[in-house]
Design a protein around this motif. Structure first.
Motif: not given
Length: 97
Positions: A21, A24, A30-32, A34, A60, A94-96
């Motif tokens: 991971s 990004t 929040d966090i993003r 990849r 995430a 992509i996970a948020t």
């Protein structure tokens, strides 16, 4: 925690995290994250496997928890539920959180 602090914590306790991971973006709430595409993540039918998607979602959630709670590497996910609504095509995911 800041992004550099979070990455340093992960480097210290989970040396191989960068192979799975990449963070990004880290916002106030929040966090993003990849998950770079790898052919071994594709299952029959040409979709990214469910276990890989669950691992990314859990990663995430863990990262955003650490970003808010501070450097607590022993933090753990108590519950994780996912509904697969769309079949992801092979590619970066992509996970948020």
């Amino acid at each position: 925690m800041t992004l550099p602090e979070l990455e340093a914590l992960m480097d210290k306790y989970f040396a191989s995290w960068r192979s799975f991971s990449q963070i990004t973006a880290l916002g106030d709430n929040d966090i993003r994250v990849r998950m770079p595409f790898r052919s071994d993540l594709v299952r029959a039918g040409g979709t990214i496997s469910g276990p890989a998607l669950m691992a990314l979602a859990d990663t995430a959630a863990y990262f955003v928890t650490l970003a808010h709670a501070g450097p607590v590497p022993s933090a753990a996910t108590a519950n994780l539920d996912i509904h697969f609504l769309v079949r992801p095509q092979p590619g970066d995911i992509i996970a948020t959180a």
